[in-house]
Write a protein that holds these residues in place. Structure first.
Motif, PDB file in Angstrom:
ATOM      1  N   HIS A  79       0.959  -1.365  -0.069  1.00 11.92           N
ATOM      2  CA  HIS A  79      -0.025   0.035  -0.001  1.00 11.92           C
ATOM      3  C   HIS A  79       0.932   1.272   0.026  1.00 11.92           C
ATOM      4  CE1 HIS A  79      -3.223  -2.726   0.913  1.00 11.92           C
ATOM      5  NE2 HIS A  79      -2.506  -3.392   2.016  1.00 11.92           N
ATOM      6  N   ALA A  80       0.398   2.501  -0.665  1.00 17.57           N
ATOM      7  CA  ALA A  80       1.061   3.590  -0.633  1.00 17.57           C
ATOM      8  C   ALA A  80       0.226   4.637  -1.031  1.00 17.57           C
ATOM      9  CB  ALA A  80       2.246   3.422  -1.663  1.00 17.57           C
ATOM     10  N   GLU A  81       0.547   5.988  -0.681  1.00 15.10           N
ATOM     11  CA  GLU A  81      -0.025   6.929  -0.969  1.00 15.10           C
ATOM     12  C   GLU A  81      -0.119   7.177  -2.494  1.00 15.10           C
ATOM     13  OE1 GLU A  81      -2.142   9.101   1.075  1.00 15.10           O
ATOM     14  OE2 GLU A  81      -1.571   7.406   2.437  1.00 15.10           O
ATOM     15  N   PRO A  82      -1.200   7.808  -3.067  1.00 14.31           N
ATOM     16  CA  PRO A  82      -1.323   8.117  -4.626  1.00 14.31           C
ATOM     17  C   PRO A  82      -0.239   9.231  -4.895  1.00 14.31           C
ATOM     18  CG  PRO A  82      -3.299   9.059  -3.586  1.00 14.31           C
ATOM     19  CD  PRO A  82      -2.595   8.188  -2.350  1.00 14.31           C
ATOM     20  N   PRO A  83       0.048   9.460  -6.043  1.00 13.90           N
ATOM     21  CA  PRO A  83       1.077  10.207  -6.471  1.00 13.90           C
ATOM     22  C   PRO A  83       0.168  11.542  -6.470  1.00 13.90           C
ATOM     23  CG  PRO A  83       0.446   9.279  -8.402  1.00 13.90           C
ATOM     24  CD  PRO A  83      -0.177   8.118  -7.095  1.00 13.90           C
ATOM     25  N   PRO A  84       1.339  12.910  -6.582  1.00 11.18           N
ATOM     26  CA  PRO A  84       0.524  14.295  -6.831  1.00 11.18           C
ATOM     27  C   PRO A  84      -0.340  14.326  -7.934  1.00 11.18           C
ATOM     28  CG  PRO A  84       2.770  13.966  -7.085  1.00 11.18           C
ATOM     29  CD  PRO A  84       2.487  12.996  -6.564  1.00 11.18           C
ATOM     30  N   PRO A  85      -1.261  15.094  -8.042  1.00  5.93           N
ATOM     31  CA  PRO A  85      -2.251  15.219  -9.025  1.00  5.93           C
ATOM     32  C   PRO A  85      -1.448  16.096 -10.246  1.00  5.93           C
ATOM     33  CG  PRO A  85      -2.997  17.005  -7.652  1.00  5.93           C
ATOM     34  CD  PRO A  85      -1.986  15.992  -6.636  1.00  5.93           C
ATOM     35  N   GLY A  86      -1.986  15.749 -11.518  1.00  6.44           N
ATOM     36  CA  GLY A  86      -1.345  16.821 -12.647  1.00  6.44           C
ATOM     37  C   GLY A  86      -2.169  17.877 -12.695  1.00  6.44           C
ATOM     38  N   PRO A  87      -1.719  18.846 -13.603  1.00  6.15           N
ATOM     39  CA  PRO A  87      -2.530  20.027 -13.767  1.00  6.15           C
ATOM     40  C   PRO A  87      -3.780  19.934 -14.555  1.00  6.15           C
ATOM     41  CG  PRO A  87      -0.717  20.034 -15.268  1.00  6.15           C
ATOM     42  CD  PRO A  87      -0.427  18.893 -14.413  1.00  6.15           C
ATOM     43  N   ARG A 122      -5.247  -4.383 -13.196  1.00  2.72           N
ATOM     44  CA  ARG A 122      -5.029  -4.929 -11.858  1.00  2.72           C
ATOM     45  C   ARG A 122      -3.450  -4.382 -11.455  1.00  2.72           C
ATOM     46  NH1 ARG A 122      -2.112  -9.121 -10.237  1.00  2.72           N
ATOM     47  NH2 ARG A 122      -2.049 -10.027 -12.307  1.00  2.72           N
ATOM     48  N   ARG A 123      -3.657  -3.730 -10.255  1.00  3.62           N
ATOM     49  CA  ARG A 123      -2.327  -3.020  -9.801  1.00  3.62           C
ATOM     50  C   ARG A 123      -1.942  -3.643  -8.455  1.00  3.62           C
ATOM     51  NH1 ARG A 123      -1.222   1.425  -6.710  1.00  3.62           N
ATOM     52  NH2 ARG A 123      -3.464   1.731  -6.908  1.00  3.62           N
ATOM     53  N   PHE A 124      -1.357  -4.426  -8.308  1.00  2.00           N
ATOM     54  CA  PHE A 124      -0.910  -5.031  -6.868  1.00  2.00           C
ATOM     55  C   PHE A 124      -1.775  -5.503  -6.088  1.00  2.00           C
ATOM     56  CE2 PHE A 124       2.366  -1.788  -7.828  1.00  2.00           C
ATOM     57  CZ  PHE A 124       3.515  -2.657  -8.143  1.00  2.00           C
ATOM     58  N   GLY A 125      -2.836  -6.215  -6.887  1.00  2.00           N
ATOM     59  CA  GLY A 125      -3.943  -6.880  -6.226  1.00  2.00           C
ATOM     60  C   GLY A 125      -5.096  -5.942  -6.360  1.00  2.00           C
ATOM     61  N   VAL A 126      -5.026  -4.773  -6.644  1.00  2.00           N
ATOM     62  CA  VAL A 126      -6.246  -3.876  -6.901  1.00  2.00           C
ATOM     63  C   VAL A 126      -6.735  -3.817  -8.047  1.00  2.00           C
ATOM     64  CG1 VAL A 126      -6.950  -1.685  -6.427  1.00  2.00           C
ATOM     65  CG2 VAL A 126      -5.362  -2.639  -4.749  1.00  2.00           C
ATOM     66  N   VAL A 127      -8.039  -4.033  -8.297  1.00  2.00           N
ATOM     67  CA  VAL A 127      -8.386  -3.896  -9.580  1.00  2.00           C
ATOM     68  C   VAL A 127      -9.387  -2.320  -9.889  1.00  2.00           C
ATOM     69  CG1 VAL A 127     -10.344  -4.908 -11.307  1.00  2.00           C
ATOM     70  CG2 VAL A 127      -8.995  -6.331 -10.074  1.00  2.00           C
ATOM     71  N   GLU A 128      -8.903  -1.511 -10.677  1.00  2.00           N
ATOM     72  CA  GLU A 128      -9.299  -0.342 -10.602  1.00  2.00           C
ATOM     73  C   GLU A 128      -9.565   0.124 -12.270  1.00  2.00           C
ATOM     74  OE1 GLU A 128      -6.307   1.507  -8.636  1.00  2.00           O
ATOM     75  OE2 GLU A 128      -4.804   1.546 -10.291  1.00  2.00           O
ATOM     76  N   PRO A 129     -10.291   1.166 -12.479  1.00  2.00           N
ATOM     77  CA  PRO A 129     -10.395   1.852 -13.923  1.00  2.00           C
ATOM     78  C   PRO A 129      -8.896   2.355 -14.175  1.00  2.00           C
ATOM     79  CG  PRO A 129     -12.380   2.526 -12.511  1.00  2.00           C
ATOM     80  CD  PRO A 129     -11.161   1.774 -11.602  1.00  2.00           C
TER      81      PRO A 129
END
Length: 468
Positions: free
Chosen positions: A176-184, A283-290
């Motif tokens: 688990h990790a925090e999401p990256p910063p948003p883009g503009p 699928r990203r490290f076990g998480v399925v997401e759009p």
């Protein structure tokens, strides 16, 4: 030996050459600790059954990587630098990557997880003893702490390999990790391409203390003007290629690429699936997401990247073009250590160090832009280049041929820039990576390039293109 032109290599700041031994030792201790903290986190995240399992024939069991990290550290820091007696000479062959393929390592009599943890801890204690007692001068292997820096980079490289194994394992998420910063946002990203002027630049380095042999020596490369993407290709852009039938049209693929596309039945980037409504999921490290539209596409092989580039009327950059776009400062004529300058990578420069377990949206790191205005060249995704794996003119093997030399001329393509899984200590703007062009379990993406038009080439050189 090929003659190398005399060049000025300002890649390393003056402080590196004069850094005191005490400062080097402090830095080594800090980086060794950071590497080991990550190795432990990646192996403690799963149970023993997962540690000894082979999650893909492309990857070693996680427990093999852990003990291999210790074995390399023992060979170089304990035995060679420290001059100490071997701890476990009977296991040397088990953890020699050239003796056993990744697919066969699961069948070896490997150290158990508790044995591997005890072994790497004992090795580390003796390596730190060697660090404290060894003069960091008088021998090339230890000058500026090179051997210790080599082992720091080796462990971090295997930490990224273990992260790729985690991506391939089945089961519930354990990382688990925090999401990256948003883009503009797309409307504020600016131009999609950057014009790189014709002319020479310094590729590689002869001064970076911990640079590996394949990054050396610094040499001058003269390139014609070219155009390169400001940002890596995004998921949204790549989805357009998929949905336009790009995987079904051999026009966009090389002969080798199309043969692989058919044989491997490639339909989309690895770990992507489309549901009945047409929505793409990953699928990203076990998480399925759009699939996020504005992130760089990841887990594509060289052939997929080249096909996309052909579809949009472009090509992949060569390795030299990639490095010039990343390092060259047209105002000074020098090549920088990093795209943004000589300052060590910080959290605001690039998506590195497994802080975020995914690429960051486009434009998320404005402080990391290169002098030529190219974004996100370090971190996020390894970028495929249309260059084979070859030595630089004047290459000298050091300290062992199995790191670089034995791979030159093989069936490999170069990757540059590191990924979100790469530690800052294990990547520079001169750092070179390579892999087979069919590989995509690695954190690989790409950006496109093209030849400059006559008008663009004239513009880059300051030659007027119109009438008076």
């Amino acid at each position: 030996m090929t003659e190398v032109p005399t060049v000025t290599d300002p890649a390393a700041p003056d402080g590196d050459a004069t850094e005191s031994e005490a400062a080097v030792r402090d830095r080594v201790v800090r980086l060794l600790e950071r590497s080991r903290t990550r190795s432990i986190a990646l192996t403690d995240a799963v149970d023993e059954a997962d540690l000894v399992a082979q999650h893909s024939p492309l990857m070693s069991p996680l427990v093999w990587d852990l003990a291999h990290i210790g074995s390399q550290e023992e060979l170089w820091l304990v035995r060679d630098v420290g001059g100490r007696e071997p701890l476990r000479p009977e296991i040397d062959g088990l953890y020699d990557a050239f003796q056993h393929s990744r697919a066969s390592r699961v069948d070896l009599p490997l150290l158990t997880p508790p044995e591997a943890r005890a072994y790497v801890a004992e090795v580390r204690d003796k390596a730190l003893d060697a660090l404290g007692s060894t003069p960091l001068r008088g021998r090339r292997l230890v000058e500026h702490g090179f051997a210790f820096g080599m082992i720091v980079q080796h462990e971090q490289q295997h930490d990224e390999t273990m992260l790729a194994t985690h991506q391939l394992r089945a089961g519930a998420p354990v990382l688990h990790a925090e999401p990256p910063p948003p883009g503009p946002g797309p409307a504020r990203l600016g131009a999609r391409e950057v014009l790189v002027p014709a002319g020479p630049f310094v590729q590689g380095t002869s001064t970076e203390p911990w640079a590996l042999d394949n990054e050396r020596p610094a040499h001058t490369v003269d390139l014609p003007a070219f155009v390169i993407d400001t940002y890596p290709v995004t998921n949204a852009e790549y989805t357009a290629f998929v949905e336009a039938g790009g995987y079904d049209d051999p026009r966009w693929w090389s002969a080798r690429g199309w043969a692989h596309r058919v044989e491997a039945d490639l339909r989309a980037p690895q770990f992507w699936e489309r549901d009945a409504s047409g929505t793409w999921w990953r699928r990203r490290f076990g998480v399925v997401e759009p699939v996020p539209a504005d992130e760089p596409v990841v887990h594509v092989c060289f052939h997929e990247a080249a096909a996309y580039a052909a579809w949009v009327g472009k090509r992949l950059p060569t390795e030299a073009e990639w490095e010039k776009a990343a390092r060259h400062d047209p105002a000074t004529g020098r090549s920088r250590r990093y795209p943004w300058g000589d300052e060590e990578p910080g959290a605001g420069h690039a998506n590195l160090g497994q802080r975020h377990l995914q690429p960051a949206p486009l434009g998320a790191y404005p402080a990391g832009v290169s002098a030529l205005g190219v974004h996100q060249m370090l971190g996020d995704v390894w970028e495929w280049c249309d260059s084979g794996w070859e030595p630089y003119p004047g290459f000298e093997m050091f300290p062992y041929p199995e790191y670089s030399q034995v791979f030159f001329g093989g069936d490999y393509k170069v990757l540059r820039g590191g990924s979100f899984g790469t530690d800052p200590s294990a990547v520079r703007a001169t750092f070179r990576n390579w892999d087979h062009p069919i590989r995509r379990q690695i954190f690989s993406g790409f950006r496109c390039a093209r030849d400059a038009s006559a008008a663009e080439a004239a513009e880059s050189s300051g030659v007027p293109t119109g009438g008076r």
